[in-house]
Design a protein around this motif. Structure first.
Motif, PDB file in Angstrom:
ATOM      1  N   GLN A  94       0.830  -1.207   0.000  1.00 52.49           N
ATOM      2  CA  GLN A  94       0.000   0.000   0.000  1.00 52.49           C
ATOM      3  C   GLN A  94       0.866   1.261   0.000  1.00 52.49           C
ATOM      4  N   ALA A  95       1.915   1.264   0.832  1.00 55.65           N
ATOM      5  CA  ALA A  95       2.795   2.434   0.928  1.00 55.65           C
ATOM      6  C   ALA A  95       3.508   2.680  -0.399  1.00 55.65           C
ATOM      7  N   THR A  96       3.981   1.622  -1.015  1.00 55.57           N
ATOM      8  CA  THR A  96       4.666   1.749  -2.302  1.00 55.57           C
ATOM      9  C   THR A  96       3.709   2.274  -3.367  1.00 55.57           C
ATOM     10  N   ASP A  97       2.478   1.786  -3.341  1.00 55.14           N
ATOM     11  CA  ASP A  97       1.478   2.256  -4.297  1.00 55.14           C
ATOM     12  C   ASP A  97       1.195   3.741  -4.100  1.00 55.14           C
ATOM     13  N   ILE A  98       1.077   4.168  -2.850  1.00 51.12           N
ATOM     14  CA  ILE A  98       0.852   5.593  -2.562  1.00 51.12           C
ATOM     15  C   ILE A  98       1.998   6.425  -3.126  1.00 51.12           C
ATOM     16  N   LEU A  99       3.235   6.003  -2.871  1.00 46.68           N
ATOM     17  CA  LEU A  99       4.398   6.772  -3.329  1.00 46.68           C
ATOM     18  C   LEU A  99       4.514   6.813  -4.849  1.00 46.68           C
ATOM     19  N   SER A 100       3.950   5.816  -5.522  1.00 46.22           N
ATOM     20  CA  SER A 100       4.010   5.824  -6.987  1.00 46.22           C
ATOM     21  C   SER A 100       2.986   6.772  -7.602  1.00 46.22           C
ATOM     22  N   HIS A 101       2.005   7.211  -6.790  1.00 51.52           N
ATOM     23  CA  HIS A 101       0.949   8.077  -7.317  1.00 51.52           C
ATOM     24  C   HIS A 101       0.911   9.480  -6.714  1.00 51.52           C
ATOM     25  N   VAL A 102       1.612   9.682  -5.598  1.00 55.68           N
ATOM     26  CA  VAL A 102       1.515  10.948  -4.877  1.00 55.68           C
ATOM     27  C   VAL A 102       2.923  11.443  -4.535  1.00 55.68           C
ATOM     28  N   SER A 103       3.172  12.730  -4.766  1.00 58.69           N
ATOM     29  CA  SER A 103       4.474  13.299  -4.398  1.00 58.69           C
ATOM     30  C   SER A 103       4.568  13.404  -2.878  1.00 58.69           C
ATOM     31  N   VAL A 104       5.781  13.498  -2.368  1.00 56.28           N
ATOM     32  CA  VAL A 104       5.984  13.602  -0.924  1.00 56.28           C
ATOM     33  C   VAL A 104       5.308  14.865  -0.387  1.00 56.28           C
ATOM     34  N   ASP A 105       5.426  15.980  -1.102  1.00 56.45           N
ATOM     35  CA  ASP A 105       4.784  17.219  -0.649  1.00 56.45           C
ATOM     36  C   ASP A 105       3.263  17.057  -0.559  1.00 56.45           C
ATOM     37  N   GLU A 106       2.675  16.436  -1.574  1.00 51.56           N
ATOM     38  CA  GLU A 106       1.230  16.206  -1.562  1.00 51.56           C
ATOM     39  C   GLU A 106       0.861  15.238  -0.439  1.00 51.56           C
ATOM     40  N   LEU A 107       1.709  14.254  -0.210  1.00 50.19           N
ATOM     41  CA  LEU A 107       1.462  13.288   0.857  1.00 50.19           C
ATOM     42  C   LEU A 107       1.450  13.979   2.221  1.00 50.19           C
ATOM     43  N   VAL A 108       2.382  14.889   2.430  1.00 45.50           N
ATOM     44  CA  VAL A 108       2.425  15.649   3.686  1.00 45.50           C
ATOM     45  C   VAL A 108       1.129  16.446   3.857  1.00 45.50           C
ATOM     46  N   ASN A 109       0.654  17.070   2.774  1.00 45.59           N
ATOM     47  CA  ASN A 109      -0.600  17.832   2.835  1.00 45.59           C
ATOM     48  C   ASN A 109      -1.791  16.925   3.144  1.00 45.59           C
ATOM     49  N   ARG A 110      -1.821  15.754   2.535  1.00 42.37           N
ATOM     50  CA  ARG A 110      -2.933  14.823   2.767  1.00 42.37           C
ATOM     51  C   ARG A 110      -2.910  14.308   4.207  1.00 42.37           C
ATOM     52  N   ILE A 111      -1.715  14.040   4.727  1.00 43.00           N
ATOM     53  CA  ILE A 111      -1.597  13.583   6.114  1.00 43.00           C
ATOM     54  C   ILE A 111      -2.122  14.657   7.055  1.00 43.00           C
ATOM     55  N   SER A 112      -1.774  15.894   6.782  1.00 43.59           N
ATOM     56  CA  SER A 112      -2.242  17.002   7.610  1.00 43.59           C
ATOM     57  C   SER A 112      -3.771  17.095   7.578  1.00 43.59           C
ATOM     58  N   ALA A 113      -4.349  16.953   6.388  1.00 49.05           N
ATOM     59  CA  ALA A 113      -5.810  17.026   6.249  1.00 49.05           C
ATOM     60  C   ALA A 113      -6.489  15.860   6.975  1.00 49.05           C
ATOM     61  N   MET A 114      -5.907  14.663   6.870  1.00 47.29           N
ATOM     62  CA  MET A 114      -6.503  13.511   7.554  1.00 47.29           C
ATOM     63  C   MET A 114      -6.422  13.664   9.070  1.00 47.29           C
ATOM     64  N   ARG A 115      -5.305  14.210   9.560  1.00 42.93           N
ATOM     65  CA  ARG A 115      -5.176  14.444  11.001  1.00 42.93           C
ATOM     66  C   ARG A 115      -6.228  15.440  11.489  1.00 42.93           C
ATOM     67  N   GLU A 116      -6.484  16.449  10.671  1.00 41.89           N
ATOM     68  CA  GLU A 116      -7.498  17.441  11.022  1.00 41.89           C
ATOM     69  C   GLU A 116      -8.889  16.800  11.059  1.00 41.89           C
TER      70      GLU A 116
END
Length: 197
Positions: A94-116
């Motif tokens: 799952q993690a590898t699949d996420i990294l193949s579709h999402v940039s690290v910067d976008e991933l950081v933004n998504r993590i922030s939104a999910m935490r909120e």
């Protein structure tokens, strides 16, 4: 009126597809493919039947996959070994699949939104997790003689559970990305705290 021979035709097609799969793959590949979809323990014999190989060959490949960390083993009620897809391999996939579709910067933004989002659920329901909410709701229902206990919105509960799961996978992906930066020699850039609420 239906054709009573139709189920036989499907069996023939399934057998032809199975024979083609067997001709184009190795026993190892077939065992790996079968077990990759198994999240509940199965015997080597059951895996062997689905993978079109012998139980001895299936067991050999399952043990190799267990050594690689792709398969988890457990002992059954009668002492036999059972096999299933390991949780670690699922997380890595799952993690590898996420990294193949999402940039690290976008991933950081998504993590922030999910935490909120999770924080909003925690505030709204006054508990830390969906599990605690269910326990609290059950206790309230059992102690409330009247049938006036407030129900839980199943859609909200599902969203909370899904967001927590997605956050866990996203955190794993970010951890891998951070680790790869260090292995690759690029240790610059901000590190994200990957702990999940």
């Amino acid at each position: 009126m239906t054709d009573s021979a139709a189920p036989g035709k499907f069996d023939e097609v399934n057998e032809a597809v199975g024979e083609e799969w067997e001709a184009e793959t190795t026993p190892y590949e077939r065992v790996r493919e079968v077990i990759s979809r198994e999240y509940t323990p199965r015997s080597a014999e059951t895996v062997a039947a689905d993978a079109r190989t012998s139980p001895k060959t299936a067991r050999k490949h399952l043990m190799a996959l267990a050594e690689e960390g792709f398969v988890a083993t457990s002992t059954g009620d009668h002492g036999g070994t059972y096999y299933r897809r390991s949780p670690e391999s699922i997380v890595m996939e799952q993690a590898t699949d996420i990294l193949s579709h999402v940039s690290v910067d976008e991933l950081v933004n998504r993590i922030s939104a999910m935490r909120e989002t999770i924080s909003e659920f925690q505030t709204a329901y006054g508990v830390e997790s969906p599990d605690e909410l269910m326990v609290e709701h059950t206790n309230q229902t059992l102690s409330d003689a009247s049938d006036n206990a407030d129900g839980i919105d199943p859609d909200a509960l599902q969203e909370w559970q899904t967001t927590r799961r997605n956050l866990a996978f996203a955190n794993a992906a970010l951890s891998i990305a951070n680790a790869e930066r260090f292995v690759g020699g690029d240790s610059s850039g901000p590190e994200e705290n990957t702990s999940a609420p």
